[in-house]
Design a protein around this motif. Structure first.
Motif, PDB file in Angstrom:
ATOM      1  N   GLY A 541      13.872 -51.150  54.675  1.00  0.00           N
ATOM      2  CA  GLY A 541      14.621 -52.251  55.252  1.00  0.00           C
ATOM      3  C   GLY A 541      16.109 -52.181  55.032  1.00  0.00           C
ATOM      4  O   GLY A 541      16.869 -52.964  55.615  1.00  0.00           O
ATOM      5  N   GLU A 542      16.553 -51.223  54.193  1.00  0.00           N
ATOM      6  CA  GLU A 542      17.990 -51.138  53.923  1.00  0.00           C
ATOM      7  C   GLU A 542      18.780 -50.773  55.172  1.00  0.00           C
ATOM      8  O   GLU A 542      19.860 -51.318  55.416  1.00  0.00           O
ATOM      9  CB  GLU A 542      18.267 -50.120  52.809  1.00  0.00           C
ATOM     10  CG  GLU A 542      17.992 -50.649  51.430  1.00  0.00           C
ATOM     11  CD  GLU A 542      18.495 -49.729  50.332  1.00  0.00           C
ATOM     12  OE1 GLU A 542      19.371 -48.879  50.610  1.00  0.00           O
ATOM     13  OE2 GLU A 542      18.015 -49.848  49.195  1.00  0.00           O
ATOM     14  N   ALA A 543      18.269 -49.848  55.962  1.00  0.00           N
ATOM     15  CA  ALA A 543      19.012 -49.416  57.150  1.00  0.00           C
ATOM     16  C   ALA A 543      19.221 -50.582  58.111  1.00  0.00           C
ATOM     17  O   ALA A 543      20.329 -50.801  58.630  1.00  0.00           O
ATOM     18  CB  ALA A 543      18.278 -48.269  57.841  1.00  0.00           C
ATOM     19  N   ALA A 544      18.158 -51.363  58.353  1.00  0.00           N
ATOM     20  CA  ALA A 544      18.285 -52.507  59.259  1.00  0.00           C
ATOM     21  C   ALA A 544      19.191 -53.574  58.668  1.00  0.00           C
ATOM     22  O   ALA A 544      19.992 -54.202  59.386  1.00  0.00           O
ATOM     23  CB  ALA A 544      16.908 -53.089  59.554  1.00  0.00           C
ATOM     24  N   ALA A 545      19.084 -53.787  57.357  1.00  0.00           N
ATOM     25  CA  ALA A 545      19.931 -54.790  56.707  1.00  0.00           C
ATOM     26  C   ALA A 545      21.400 -54.400  56.787  1.00  0.00           C
ATOM     27  O   ALA A 545      22.275 -55.252  57.015  1.00  0.00           O
ATOM     28  CB  ALA A 545      19.507 -54.965  55.256  1.00  0.00           C
ATOM     29  N   VAL A 546      21.689 -53.126  56.599  1.00  0.00           N
ATOM     30  CA  VAL A 546      23.070 -52.660  56.694  1.00  0.00           C
ATOM     31  C   VAL A 546      23.592 -52.799  58.122  1.00  0.00           C
ATOM     32  O   VAL A 546      24.724 -53.235  58.355  1.00  0.00           O
ATOM     33  CB  VAL A 546      23.168 -51.197  56.212  1.00  0.00           C
ATOM     34  CG1 VAL A 546      24.511 -50.577  56.606  1.00  0.00           C
ATOM     35  CG2 VAL A 546      22.981 -51.133  54.705  1.00  0.00           C
ATOM     36  N   GLU A 547      22.767 -52.440  59.094  1.00  0.00           N
ATOM     37  CA  GLU A 547      23.184 -52.566  60.491  1.00  0.00           C
ATOM     38  C   GLU A 547      23.505 -54.016  60.841  1.00  0.00           C
ATOM     39  O   GLU A 547      24.497 -54.310  61.524  1.00  0.00           O
ATOM     40  CB  GLU A 547      22.087 -52.027  61.406  1.00  0.00           C
ATOM     41  CG  GLU A 547      22.465 -52.010  62.876  1.00  0.00           C
ATOM     42  CD  GLU A 547      21.383 -51.413  63.750  1.00  0.00           C
ATOM     43  OE1 GLU A 547      21.584 -51.340  64.981  1.00  0.00           O
ATOM     44  OE2 GLU A 547      20.335 -50.995  63.208  1.00  0.00           O
ATOM     45  N   ALA A 548      22.660 -54.943  60.357  1.00  0.00           N
ATOM     46  CA  ALA A 548      22.902 -56.362  60.628  1.00  0.00           C
ATOM     47  C   ALA A 548      24.181 -56.839  59.941  1.00  0.00           C
ATOM     48  O   ALA A 548      24.952 -57.621  60.518  1.00  0.00           O
ATOM     49  CB  ALA A 548      21.706 -57.182  60.160  1.00  0.00           C
ATOM     50  N   LEU A 634      18.338 -58.789  51.270  1.00  0.00           N
ATOM     51  CA  LEU A 634      17.238 -57.828  51.335  1.00  0.00           C
ATOM     52  C   LEU A 634      16.305 -57.982  50.140  1.00  0.00           C
ATOM     53  O   LEU A 634      16.751 -58.020  48.991  1.00  0.00           O
ATOM     54  CB  LEU A 634      17.794 -56.402  51.375  1.00  0.00           C
ATOM     55  CG  LEU A 634      16.768 -55.271  51.336  1.00  0.00           C
ATOM     56  CD1 LEU A 634      15.952 -55.243  52.612  1.00  0.00           C
ATOM     57  CD2 LEU A 634      17.453 -53.922  51.111  1.00  0.00           C
ATOM     58  N   VAL A 635      15.005 -58.041  50.410  1.00  0.00           N
ATOM     59  CA  VAL A 635      13.974 -57.998  49.371  1.00  0.00           C
ATOM     60  C   VAL A 635      13.106 -56.778  49.656  1.00  0.00           C
ATOM     61  O   VAL A 635      12.539 -56.644  50.744  1.00  0.00           O
ATOM     62  CB  VAL A 635      13.120 -59.278  49.363  1.00  0.00           C
ATOM     63  CG1 VAL A 635      12.031 -59.173  48.300  1.00  0.00           C
ATOM     64  CG2 VAL A 635      13.988 -60.501  49.116  1.00  0.00           C
ATOM     65  N   ALA A 636      13.025 -55.874  48.688  1.00  0.00           N
ATOM     66  CA  ALA A 636      12.290 -54.622  48.894  1.00  0.00           C
ATOM     67  C   ALA A 636      11.680 -54.181  47.573  1.00  0.00           C
ATOM     68  O   ALA A 636      11.692 -54.916  46.578  1.00  0.00           O
ATOM     69  CB  ALA A 636      13.230 -53.551  49.460  1.00  0.00           C
ATOM     70  N   ARG A 637      11.130 -52.984  47.570  1.00  0.00           N
ATOM     71  CA  ARG A 637      10.612 -52.360  46.353  1.00  0.00           C
ATOM     72  C   ARG A 637      11.548 -51.247  45.932  1.00  0.00           C
ATOM     73  O   ARG A 637      12.202 -50.620  46.775  1.00  0.00           O
ATOM     74  CB  ARG A 637       9.208 -51.778  46.590  1.00  0.00           C
ATOM     75  CG  ARG A 637       8.180 -52.734  47.147  1.00  0.00           C
ATOM     76  CD  ARG A 637       7.961 -53.935  46.256  1.00  0.00           C
ATOM     77  NE  ARG A 637       7.454 -53.563  44.932  1.00  0.00           N
ATOM     78  CZ  ARG A 637       7.289 -54.436  43.936  1.00  0.00           C
ATOM     79  NH1 ARG A 637       7.615 -55.711  44.116  1.00  0.00           N
ATOM     80  NH2 ARG A 637       6.818 -54.039  42.774  1.00  0.00           N
ATOM     81  N   GLN A 638      11.639 -51.003  44.638  1.00  0.00           N
ATOM     82  CA  GLN A 638      12.427 -49.898  44.122  1.00  0.00           C
ATOM     83  C   GLN A 638      11.592 -49.092  43.139  1.00  0.00           C
ATOM     84  O   GLN A 638      10.521 -49.523  42.704  1.00  0.00           O
ATOM     85  CB  GLN A 638      13.691 -50.400  43.422  1.00  0.00           C
ATOM     86  CG  GLN A 638      13.425 -51.244  42.185  1.00  0.00           C
ATOM     87  CD  GLN A 638      14.672 -51.565  41.407  1.00  0.00           C
ATOM     88  OE1 GLN A 638      15.481 -50.680  41.125  1.00  0.00           O
ATOM     89  NE2 GLN A 638      14.855 -52.835  41.057  1.00  0.00           N
ATOM     90  N   ASP A 639      12.073 -47.910  42.780  1.00  0.00           N
ATOM     91  CA  ASP A 639      11.354 -47.059  41.837  1.00  0.00           C
ATOM     92  C   ASP A 639      11.226 -47.750  40.486  1.00  0.00           C
ATOM     93  O   ASP A 639      12.138 -48.435  40.021  1.00  0.00           O
ATOM     94  CB  ASP A 639      12.093 -45.728  41.643  1.00  0.00           C
ATOM     95  CG  ASP A 639      12.138 -44.904  42.904  1.00  0.00           C
ATOM     96  OD1 ASP A 639      11.090 -44.782  43.564  1.00  0.00           O
ATOM     97  OD2 ASP A 639      13.222 -44.376  43.228  1.00  0.00           O
ATOM     98  N   GLU A 640      10.096 -47.529  39.856  1.00  0.00           N
ATOM     99  CA  GLU A 640       9.915 -47.956  38.480  1.00  0.00           C
ATOM    100  C   GLU A 640      10.877 -47.186  37.587  1.00  0.00           C
ATOM    101  O   GLU A 640      11.341 -46.095  37.940  1.00  0.00           O
ATOM    102  CB  GLU A 640       8.469 -47.687  38.053  1.00  0.00           C
ATOM    103  CG  GLU A 640       8.123 -48.155  36.650  1.00  0.00           C
ATOM    104  CD  GLU A 640       6.692 -47.819  36.265  1.00  0.00           C
ATOM    105  OE1 GLU A 640       6.349 -47.982  35.083  1.00  0.00           O
ATOM    106  OE2 GLU A 640       5.918 -47.393  37.146  1.00  0.00           O
ATOM    107  N   ARG A 641      11.153 -47.715  36.426  1.00  0.00           N
ATOM    108  CA  ARG A 641      11.980 -47.009  35.440  1.00  0.00           C
ATOM    109  C   ARG A 641      11.195 -46.929  34.133  1.00  0.00           C
ATOM    110  O   ARG A 641      11.329 -47.773  33.255  1.00  0.00           O
ATOM    111  CB  ARG A 641      13.325 -47.711  35.243  1.00  0.00           C
ATOM    112  CG  ARG A 641      14.166 -47.716  36.509  1.00  0.00           C
ATOM    113  CD  ARG A 641      15.554 -48.249  36.304  1.00  0.00           C
ATOM    114  NE  ARG A 641      16.328 -48.181  37.538  1.00  0.00           N
ATOM    115  CZ  ARG A 641      17.615 -48.497  37.641  1.00  0.00           C
ATOM    116  NH1 ARG A 641      18.273 -48.913  36.575  1.00  0.00           N
ATOM    117  NH2 ARG A 641      18.236 -48.400  38.799  1.00  0.00           N
TER     118      ARG A 641
END
Length: 663
Positions: A541-548, A634-641
């Motif tokens: 969703g980052e690409a769409a969020a950035v475009e918006a 934006l609400v998404a998932r990220q890599d665990e640490r």
């Protein structure tokens, strides 16, 4: 059944990826230096260069591999399936939080502008000002402009995806080609029977999945290094000087992809010197030394030239690691020259009878020591600069999230071989250790199998140096990327050789079941580790969020970013993807920039005939200057640490950006 033709097909298919990547890079670097990196010049130069290298590297292949059509089809199926799966699960890391987004922004910039450095357009802010900071995470200041952090090789490859309108296409494609490349090396050195299991074990390993889904440099580096090993094997089998030249060139270009590539190719330098030194005892092999060396110098030289011209600030940042590496390179060069010159004398020396056994024992003891390292060593580092302090705080935050004692000096490097066990399984590590010990013993005893000398040297040297000092923030899966270029594929290669030798010792009636059990031992552990994250794409969703967001920033805006995290993440993104001039406003130690200075800078923007826009992470940070509008939520998932266990899930991620048009 004719097994030579399918074998030639597999041998050719497995070197084409490295040759094609090398051709593209050879054509692309001069164009980038000239400011002409664009689709048409690359099509006119890059495709012919890649085609020429592929033709030269695959013409008149002899009997290098014996394979069945089903084995070739199996390898291709694994590669295609891996590419399709990773494309389906691709990541969209464009907001700069870690390296993949920096690579994505680098690729987007050269895809759209074709040149470096990146102009900062100070005039859009009324000229330079002490309160304006044009650099950001991943982009260093350089003579009134900014330059990206990394080597240009990977972004030159990733830019093709931007031109095609599919910026996330290239990493999965490269991941598929990496599996194909490893399968070819395994087929040459262990037998085609093991090419499919090796490609599959590689493809399902979590670090390979991780680096094949987004813009990392490790997969292209692996393709070049193992493609170089395959070409070197083919050159020795000939012998063929043209392939020796290509082997050196392809391996040397790994330096254009990663600075660490300089360390990885040092064994190739020593091997070329050894070949030259054999001019009396084995003239056919000795004739391969000069072209191998020439290709290596050309490829690595282009990488160093690109580093000096395009990534000098990055090298300065890495000076603590680069200087020792250059000293090691110098020492290897001196030893290689000296060994070559003294070859007539050295050839008269004979190793003592116990040397082969001692060499094999040393391999086993070294791996045992690396495995036992956590029990007698704790690797720490005291912060000495701002970057170290950021890493220190990040490690403490990660320890807090993992429920561990807080100690930001911990690096966890002592666990490095355990990392490998997480990702390929203990059976592969044990089998690879046995194989390395047996090969060292045989090579020291009678110099055979000679075709294994270079692969064993590259895999052994890079594996040991990487495991001793990974030099990476130790959270996983992030730190796992260090294992991708050589360690994981190299251990899989060695393990398959051990399995091939073991199969030969089994009774005929038990071979089928023995092979099936061995394949399960190789495939099941990495698959089990990967299952927790393999089906969860991150940062979608980052690409769409950035475009918006870009669409909501006025076309004639000059963007002032007043908060630290937003400035780190978005300065180059706004400049490159949104096409608006952007700066960070100096904050000192405060949460946000001083209001009076921001208002003054906004006045300078208006005086320059542009619209001052302020960005921050919260509405209150920008509401002082005008009505606050949320332009990203934006609400998404990220890599665990994870620090002490293999990662088995993902974490939540939220990115908020607020905007105000300064009144």
């Amino acid at each position: 059944m004719d097994l030579e033709r399918p074998g030639r097909v597999l041998a050719a298919l497995s070197v084409v990826p490295a040759l094609a990547v090398a051709g593209w890079l050879l054509a692309g670097l001069p164009l980038l230096l000239l400011g002409w990196y664009a689709p048409l010049p690359l099509l006119l130069l890059g495709l012919p260069a890649a085609g020429l290298l592929c033709w030269a590297g695959t013409r008149r292949l002899g009997k290098l591999v014996t394979a069945t059509p089903w084995q070739v089809a199996g390898v291709v199926a694994v590669a295609v399936t891996a590419g399709a799966f990773n494309l389906l699960m691709h990541s969209e890391q464009v907001v700069i939080r870690r390296d993949p987004a920096t690579y994505a922004q680098y690729a987007a910039w050269i895809a759209g502008h074709g040149s470096l450095p990146v102009p900062v357009q100070a005039e859009a802010f009324g000229g330079a000002d002490p309160w304006l900071l044009f650099d950001s995470v991943g982009f260093y200041p350089a003579d009134g402009a900014v330059v990206p952090q990394f080597m240009p090789g990977p972004p030159m490859l990733f830019a093709a995806g931007d031109w095609l309108g599919a910026p996330f296409l290239v990493p999965p494609l490269l991941g598929a080609l990496a599996a194909l490349t490893l399968a070819g090396v395994v087929a040459r050195l262990a037998g085609a029977r093991w090419a499919v299991p090796a490609a599959l074990a590689f493809a399902v390993s979590m670090p390979i999945l991780y680096t094949s889904r987004t813009t990392f440099s490790e997969i292209p580096s692996m393709i070049l290094l193992f493609g170089g090993l395959a070409l070197a094997h083919d050159a020795l089998a000939g012998p063929n000087r043209a392939r020796a030249l290509l082997a050196g060139l392809v391996a040397g270009l790994a330096v254009l992809v990663r600075v660490d590539g300089l360390r990885d190719v040092l064994p190739v330098l020593a091997f070329a010197g050894l070949l030259i030194a054999m001019r009396r005892s084995a003239r056919a092999r000795a004739a391969l030394g000069p072209p191998l060396l020439a290709g290596l110098v050309a490829g690595a030289g282009l990488g160093l030239l690109a580093a000096y011209l395009l990534a000098r600030q990055y090298l300065s940042y890495l000076s603590g690691s680069v200087r020792p590496l250059l000293l090691i390179c110098g020492a290897v060069l001196v030893l290689t020259v000296a060994g070559t010159a003294l070859a007539p004398i050295l050839s008269r020396l004979r190793l003592p009878r116990w040397a082969p056994t001692a060499g094999a024992a040393a391999v086993v003891l070294l791996m045992a020591a690396l495995y036992a390292r956590p029990w007698f060593q704790t690797v720490t580092r005291q912060p000495v600069n701002a970057d170290d302090l950021r890493t220190y705080e990040m490690i403490k935050q990660t320890q807090r999230a993992n429920g561990l004692p807080l100690d930001g000096t911990r690096l966890y490097f002592e666990n490095s071989l355990h990392w490998v066990v997480w990702y390929v399984g203990l059976p592969v590590v044990v089998l690879a250790t046995i194989a390395a010990a047996l090969l060292v013993r045989r090579l020291l005893r009678d110099g055979t199998p000679f075709e294994w000398l270079l692969p064993l040297a590259v895999v052994g040297w890079t594996t040991v140096t990487t495991l001793i000092r990974p030099e990476i923030t130790p959270d996983h899966p992030w730190a796992a990327r260090r294992l991708v270029p050589v360690v994981i594929p190299g251990l899989i290669l060695l393990a398959t050789w051990a399995l091939a030798r073991g199969r030969e010792r089994l009774p005929e009636r038990g071979r089928r079941w023995g092979v099936a059990a061995a394949v399960l031992l190789v495939l099941v552990p990495p698959a089990v580790t990967s299952i927790g994250t393999a089906f969860t794409p991150v940062e979608r969703g980052e690409a769409a969020a950035v475009e918006a967001m870009c669409a909501r920033i006025p076309p004639d805006a000059s963007v002032l970013i007043v908060e630290r995290v937003t400035g780190d993440r978005l300065t180059q993104l706004v400049r490159g993807m949104c096409g608006r001039p952007a700066v960070r406003v100096r904050r000192g130690n405060a949460e946000v920039a001083p209001v009076a200075e921001v208002r003054r800078l906004a006045g300078r923007v208006r005086a320059a005939g542009r619209v001052p826009v302020v960005l921050g992470a919260e509405a209150r940070q920008v509401a002082t200057y005008g009505p606050a509008t949320q332009v990203m939520g934006l609400v998404a998932r990220q890599d665990e640490r994870s620090l002490i266990d293999a990662p088995n899930g993902t974490w939540s991620l939220r990115i908020d950006v607020w905007m105000a048009v300064a009144n």
